[in-house]
Design a protein around this motif. Structure first.
Motif, PDB file in Angstrom:
ATOM      1  N   VAL A  35     -53.271 -52.125   8.898  1.00  0.00           N
ATOM      2  CA  VAL A  35     -54.634 -52.033   9.434  1.00  0.00           C
ATOM      3  C   VAL A  35     -54.803 -50.759  10.252  1.00  0.00           C
ATOM      4  CG1 VAL A  35     -56.262 -53.115  11.035  1.00  0.00           C
ATOM      5  CG2 VAL A  35     -55.072 -54.510   9.359  1.00  0.00           C
ATOM      6  N   SER A  36     -53.821 -50.418  11.084  1.00  0.00           N
ATOM      7  CA  SER A  36     -53.972 -49.215  11.903  1.00  0.00           C
ATOM      8  C   SER A  36     -53.965 -47.950  11.045  1.00  0.00           C
ATOM      9  CB  SER A  36     -52.906 -49.157  12.982  1.00  0.00           C
ATOM     10  OG  SER A  36     -51.628 -49.173  12.412  1.00  0.00           O
ATOM     11  N   ALA A  37     -53.083 -47.858  10.063  1.00  0.00           N
ATOM     12  CA  ALA A  37     -53.068 -46.675   9.193  1.00  0.00           C
ATOM     13  C   ALA A  37     -54.356 -46.573   8.382  1.00  0.00           C
ATOM     14  CB  ALA A  37     -51.863 -46.717   8.262  1.00  0.00           C
ATOM     15  N   PHE A  38     -54.846 -47.703   7.907  1.00  0.00           N
ATOM     16  CA  PHE A  38     -56.098 -47.741   7.147  1.00  0.00           C
ATOM     17  C   PHE A  38     -57.252 -47.226   8.008  1.00  0.00           C
ATOM     18  CE2 PHE A  38     -59.906 -49.931   5.601  1.00  0.00           C
ATOM     19  CZ  PHE A  38     -59.862 -49.641   4.252  1.00  0.00           C
ATOM     20  N   LEU A  39     -57.346 -47.715   9.247  1.00  0.00           N
ATOM     21  CA  LEU A  39     -58.432 -47.300  10.133  1.00  0.00           C
ATOM     22  C   LEU A  39     -58.282 -45.850  10.578  1.00  0.00           C
ATOM     23  CD1 LEU A  39     -58.852 -50.506  12.317  1.00  0.00           C
ATOM     24  CD2 LEU A  39     -60.321 -49.706  10.457  1.00  0.00           C
ATOM     25  N   ILE A  40     -57.056 -45.394  10.785  1.00  0.00           N
ATOM     26  CA  ILE A  40     -56.833 -43.995  11.160  1.00  0.00           C
ATOM     27  C   ILE A  40     -57.322 -43.069  10.054  1.00  0.00           C
ATOM     28  CG2 ILE A  40     -55.050 -42.230  11.485  1.00  0.00           C
ATOM     29  CD1 ILE A  40     -53.446 -44.368  13.022  1.00  0.00           C
ATOM     30  N   LEU A  41     -56.991 -43.394   8.829  1.00  0.00           N
ATOM     31  CA  LEU A  41     -57.400 -42.549   7.714  1.00  0.00           C
ATOM     32  C   LEU A  41     -58.917 -42.551   7.521  1.00  0.00           C
ATOM     33  CD1 LEU A  41     -55.602 -40.779   6.055  1.00  0.00           C
ATOM     34  CD2 LEU A  41     -55.787 -42.374   4.217  1.00  0.00           C
ATOM     35  N   LEU A  42     -59.513 -43.728   7.586  1.00  0.00           N
ATOM     36  CA  LEU A  42     -60.975 -43.781   7.457  1.00  0.00           C
ATOM     37  C   LEU A  42     -61.656 -43.047   8.603  1.00  0.00           C
ATOM     38  CD1 LEU A  42     -61.879 -47.350   6.166  1.00  0.00           C
ATOM     39  CD2 LEU A  42     -61.921 -45.202   4.934  1.00  0.00           C
ATOM     40  N   GLY A  43     -61.149 -43.215   9.816  1.00  0.00           N
ATOM     41  CA  GLY A  43     -61.728 -42.517  10.966  1.00  0.00           C
ATOM     42  C   GLY A  43     -61.591 -41.014  10.846  1.00  0.00           C
TER      43      GLY A  43
ATOM     44  N   LEU B 211     -61.273 -39.229   8.023  1.00  0.00           N
ATOM     45  CA  LEU B 211     -62.161 -38.760   6.962  1.00  0.00           C
ATOM     46  C   LEU B 211     -63.611 -38.728   7.421  1.00  0.00           C
ATOM     47  CD1 LEU B 211     -60.592 -40.587   3.883  1.00  0.00           C
ATOM     48  CD2 LEU B 211     -60.542 -38.140   4.375  1.00  0.00           C
ATOM     49  N   TYR B 212     -64.015 -39.757   8.153  1.00  0.00           N
ATOM     50  CA  TYR B 212     -65.397 -39.829   8.624  1.00  0.00           C
ATOM     51  C   TYR B 212     -65.691 -38.736   9.648  1.00  0.00           C
ATOM     52  CZ  TYR B 212     -69.654 -41.561  10.767  1.00  0.00           C
ATOM     53  OH  TYR B 212     -70.924 -41.663  11.261  1.00  0.00           O
ATOM     54  N   SER B 213     -64.791 -38.543  10.617  1.00  0.00           N
ATOM     55  CA  SER B 213     -65.067 -37.554  11.660  1.00  0.00           C
ATOM     56  C   SER B 213     -65.058 -36.131  11.104  1.00  0.00           C
ATOM     57  CB  SER B 213     -64.074 -37.697  12.811  1.00  0.00           C
ATOM     58  OG  SER B 213     -62.761 -37.468  12.373  1.00  0.00           O
TER      59      SER B 213
ATOM     60  N   SER C  23     -62.232 -37.687  18.161  1.00  0.00           N
ATOM     61  CA  SER C  23     -63.232 -38.664  17.769  1.00  0.00           C
ATOM     62  C   SER C  23     -62.767 -40.076  18.111  1.00  0.00           C
ATOM     63  CB  SER C  23     -63.466 -38.559  16.259  1.00  0.00           C
ATOM     64  OG  SER C  23     -64.241 -39.629  15.806  1.00  0.00           O
ATOM     65  N   VAL C  24     -63.704 -40.913  18.539  1.00  0.00           N
ATOM     66  CA  VAL C  24     -63.408 -42.316  18.834  1.00  0.00           C
ATOM     67  C   VAL C  24     -62.921 -43.019  17.574  1.00  0.00           C
ATOM     68  CG1 VAL C  24     -64.464 -44.496  19.555  1.00  0.00           C
ATOM     69  CG2 VAL C  24     -65.073 -42.383  20.703  1.00  0.00           C
TER      70      VAL C  24
END
Length: 175
Positions: free
Chosen positions: A39-47, A49-51, A125-126
């Protein structure tokens, strides 16, 4: 957002998540290790890419995107010997002048405060900091409870990276 985009965004997350539930048969600790890492790696990557996507869009809107030379051309001809434009051939300068010019050129290419400040919003970025916090706190919690097992944690990280990349590609590249 179309249904196809939504499906291709959520599918990698759900597929790996279902596989992770199979670790409950091994042990609860194995499941928690893989789950926290995933979950943390998934959210780090999405964050991330988004930022970075927001940073690029902001630069394009403000027309501050820096035009960079073609990288292959720069590698093939670093001294611009084969350029098509015909420039006047300069007389040979003394070595001291050439060295001073090169030093000035190298100083101009260094990262300045202005260049660094342009990329700082994407770095701080948050959307990136919170997932990193989840990763660190999850790791510490597993370690403090003597549940940390890198045999399950590291593959969970790898699965999170792959699923995050596939989801991010579907989510941000389609727009």
């Amino acid at each position: 957002m179309t249904m196809t985009t939504l499906r291709s965004t959520i599918s990698p997350f759900l597929a790996v998540h279902i596989l992770l539930y199979g670790l409950l048969a091994v042990s609860k600790a194995a499941f928690l290790n893989a789950q926290i890492a995933f979950v943390s790696a998934f959210l780090i990557l999405l964050g991330s890419l988004y930022s970075y996507r927001k940073l690029v869009q902001r630069n394009l809107e403000n027309e501050t995107a820096i035009h960079q030379e073609d990288l292959v051309e720069k590698i093939d001809d670093p001294y611009d010997l084969y350029s098509e434009s015909e420039e006047e051939v300069e007389e040979e300068k003394p070595l001291k002048d050439v060295i001073k010019e090169e030093k000035a050129r190298l100083k101009a290419n260094k990262a300045t405060v202005r260049n660094v400040s342009k990329s700082t919003p994407a770095l701080l970025s948050v959307y990136r900091l919170v997932p990193y916090g989840i990763l660190v706190l999850g790791f510490i919690a597993l370690k403090n409870n003597n549940m940390l097992s890198l045999w399950y944690f590291l593959p969970g990280l790898a699965a999170g990276i792959v699923a995050g990349f596939l989801s991010g590609k579907a989510l941000f590249a389609s727009r």
